[in-house]
Design an enzyme around this catalytic site. Structure first.
Site, PDB file in Angstrom:
ATOM      1  N   HIS A 180       0.859  -1.200   0.000  1.00 16.51           N
ATOM      2  CA  HIS A 180       0.000   0.000   0.000  1.00 16.51           C
ATOM      3  C   HIS A 180       0.891   1.245   0.000  1.00 16.51           C
ATOM      4  O   HIS A 180       1.493   1.585   1.009  1.00 16.51           O
ATOM      5  CB  HIS A 180      -0.873  -0.021   1.251  1.00 16.51           C
ATOM      6  N   TYR A 185      -1.109   7.248   3.139  1.00 18.53           N
ATOM      7  CA  TYR A 185      -0.468   6.474   4.204  1.00 18.53           C
ATOM      8  C   TYR A 185       1.056   6.600   4.083  1.00 18.53           C
ATOM      9  O   TYR A 185       1.551   7.330   3.243  1.00 18.53           O
ATOM     10  CB  TYR A 185      -1.009   5.039   4.200  1.00 18.53           C
ATOM     11  N   ARG A 335     -16.553  -1.208  -3.825  1.00 18.69           N
ATOM     12  CA  ARG A 335     -17.905  -1.053  -3.279  1.00 18.69           C
ATOM     13  C   ARG A 335     -18.962  -1.902  -3.953  1.00 18.69           C
ATOM     14  O   ARG A 335     -19.914  -2.344  -3.306  1.00 18.69           O
ATOM     15  CB  ARG A 335     -18.299   0.431  -3.290  1.00 18.69           C
TER      16      ARG A 335
HETATM   17  C1  FNR Z   1     -11.591   1.140   0.729  1.00 12.08           C
HETATM   18  N1  FNR Z   1     -10.426   1.364  -0.031  1.00 12.08           N
HETATM   19  C2  FNR Z   1      -9.220   0.872   0.414  1.00 12.08           C
HETATM   20  N2  FNR Z   1      -8.107   1.012  -0.363  1.00 12.08           N
HETATM   21  C3  FNR Z   1      -6.950   0.431   0.002  1.00 12.08           C
HETATM   22  O1  FNR Z   1      -5.976   0.564  -0.719  1.00 12.08           O
HETATM   23  N3  FNR Z   1      -6.872  -0.265   1.165  1.00 12.08           N
HETATM   24  C4  FNR Z   1      -7.917  -0.432   2.008  1.00 12.08           C
HETATM   25  O2  FNR Z   1      -7.823  -1.131   3.023  1.00 12.08           O
HETATM   26  C5  FNR Z   1      -9.129   0.206   1.647  1.00 12.08           C
HETATM   27  N4  FNR Z   1     -10.223   0.164   2.460  1.00 12.08           N
HETATM   28  C6  FNR Z   1     -11.471   0.539   1.996  1.00 12.08           C
HETATM   29  C7  FNR Z   1     -12.620   0.272   2.750  1.00 12.08           C
HETATM   30  C8  FNR Z   1     -13.880   0.550   2.225  1.00 12.08           C
HETATM   31  C9  FNR Z   1     -15.104   0.204   3.028  1.00 12.08           C
HETATM   32  C10 FNR Z   1     -13.996   1.149   0.944  1.00 12.08           C
HETATM   33  C11 FNR Z   1     -15.348   1.439   0.338  1.00 12.08           C
HETATM   34  C12 FNR Z   1     -12.863   1.449   0.235  1.00 12.08           C
HETATM   35  C13 FNR Z   1     -10.528   1.898  -1.401  1.00 12.08           C
HETATM   36  C14 FNR Z   1     -10.957   0.806  -2.383  1.00 12.08           C
HETATM   37  O3  FNR Z   1     -10.016  -0.247  -2.449  1.00 12.08           O
HETATM   38  C15 FNR Z   1     -11.166   1.371  -3.803  1.00 12.08           C
HETATM   39  O4  FNR Z   1      -9.948   1.835  -4.294  1.00 12.08           O
HETATM   40  C16 FNR Z   1     -12.197   2.490  -3.849  1.00 12.08           C
HETATM   41  O5  FNR Z   1     -13.330   2.179  -3.057  1.00 12.08           O
HETATM   42  C17 FNR Z   1     -12.656   2.783  -5.279  1.00 12.08           C
HETATM   43  O6  FNR Z   1     -13.192   1.628  -5.885  1.00 12.08           O
HETATM   44  P1  FNR Z   1     -14.798   1.379  -6.007  1.00 12.08           P
HETATM   45  O7  FNR Z   1     -15.332   1.257  -4.615  1.00 12.08           O
HETATM   46  O8  FNR Z   1     -15.358   2.574  -6.716  1.00 12.08           O
HETATM   47  O9  FNR Z   1     -14.898   0.092  -6.779  1.00 12.08           O
END
Ligand code: FNR
Length: 365
Positions: A180, A185, A335
């Site tokens: 990550h 972060y 999501r």
């Molecule tokens: C996330 N996202 C996220 N990204 C990441 O790199 N590490 C993580 O642990 C998390 N945690 C996280 C929790 C929740 C509840 C959500 C909704 C999102 C971001 C996620 O991986 C993604 O990049 C974004 O949500 C955009 O993609 P979608 O949701 O539009 O498909």
């Protein structure tokens, strides 16, 4: 099946995913002391049962103070290996590639979950607001703890924690490791001049700002089995200037992200997952369906590295077009999987292709 790119297998090193759909990492704020539990087994297991090609387990702290919240997953001690292996074995048994995202929250640590109250968690409630660290002593915003700037010796210690956590992930049977370095972060904190104001060899020029993340990633690459896929997620821009492709010379923008991706490729990173944002407060992103796909596309073209596209990809037809137009190699979805754990099945129906899912469900298709 042959004419759907989304539902054709893809091989990275020695690991083949049966389709190109990836469950993107999502924090669930449901672990105790970093230990994975039945919540995660049921949550992640559902995606495996319903056809996800690869599943990347949420941001997992390489040390306790590297968690975003007190209820994040962790891999800082050996006891955390066996419970993780239990989940990994299940995902694998159902035919999904088990992945994990290793993380260090840096200056965005010790926060409450969105549902338990978005605020600094104080010491008496299991937080560590007095021990939040970053590249510089600049807080993310007024709702976050003030970080302490890391010394070079401390940076070396944390690098070792990344390495140790990667070794534990391998022991747990993880096949896809993601670093990550996105969303503000610790590693992103170093990459961007918007958050890194160091005056030593780890701050200032782009070369200096890339130095620590590249040192960490190289050290992890050196211990991660050569035959297993190695991914890095980064933010392609801080969006300081809103437009995705505007310049942010001493901050962080797509042009610098491309240079970073070139270095990652040299280190032996197999796939970059092109996200964006998260490093600056109060930014209004130009978000909408497929809005981050252009980042994946340009990185793939400029750098010649495999990419994952992510961000509001919710339809099988959209995913298929992204692949057909050669804008990404993997489709990462977050999501939509929460709304519809059978997203691969939904997408397959849309595209008119059969999907591999649990044998037990075969007659329901
Ligand atoms: C996330 N996202 C996220 N990204 C990441 O790199 N590490 C993580 O642990 C998390 N945690 C996280 C929790 C929740 C509840 C959500 C909704 C999102 C971001 C996620 O991986 C993604 O990049 C974004 O949500 C955009 O993609 P979608 O949701 O539009 O498909």
């Amino acid at each position: 099946k042959a004419d759907s790119l989304l539902f054709s297998p893809i091989t990275t090193k020695s690991v083949t995913a049966h389709n190109k759909i990836v469950v993107a990492p999502m924090c669930m704020y449901s672990a105790e002391d970093g230990y994975i539990n039945d919540f995660h087994l049921a949550h992640l297991g559902a995606f495996a049962l319903k056809g996800a090609g690869s599943i990347i387990i949420e941001a997992t702290g390489v040390e306790p103070r590297g968690r975003i919240s007190p209820h994040d997953l962790g891999l800082w001690e050996d006891g955390q290996i066996a419970p993780l292996k239990r989940v990994v074995d299940f995902l694998k048994a159902q035919g999904s590639v088990p992945g994990i995202q290793l993380a260090h929250a840096g200056r965005k640590a010790s926060m409450g979950s969105p549902f338990a109250g978005y605020r600094v968690v104080p010491e008496e409630e299991g937080g560590w607001s007095q021990d939040v660290v970053g590249a510089s002593d600049i807080p993310f915003d007024e709702h976050h703890a003030k970080p302490r700037a890391l010394t070079v010796d401390e940076m070396k210690e944390i690098k070792q924690k990344w390495v140790d956590a990667a070794i534990r992930a391998d022991k747990a049977g993880i096949e896809l490791l993601q670093i990550h370095s996105a969303h503000g972060y610790l590693l992103h904190n170093f990459l961007s001049g918007n958050s890194n104001q160091r005056t030593d060899e780890y701050g200032g020029s782009l070369e200096n700002r890339l130095r620590y993340p590249l040192e960490v990633i190289k050290a992890v690459r050196d211990v991660w089995p050569a035959e297993k896929p190695f991914w890095v997620r980064f933010s392609s821009s801080d969006h300081k200037n809103v437009e995705s492709f505007s310049k942010d010379n001493n901050g962080w923008d797509i042009y610098q992200a491309i240079e970073y991706a070139k270095e990652l490729k040299k280190i032996g990173v197999d796939v970059v997952d092109a996200s964006s944002g998260g490093n600056l407060p109060g930014i209004s992103y130009p978000a909408g369906p497929l809005w981050q796909v252009p980042f994946s596309e340009i990185i793939k073209k400029e750098v010649g590295i495999a990419t994952g596209a992510v961000g509001i990809i919710t339809k099988g037809t959209e995913a298929e077009s992204i692949l057909k137009e050669n804008k990404a190699d993997f489709i990462c979805v977050a999501r939509e999987f929460l709304r519809d754990s059978a997203f691969p099945l939904t997408a397959a129906r849309e595209l008119g292709v059969p999907v591999k899912w649990a044998n037990q469900f075969e007659r329901a298709d």
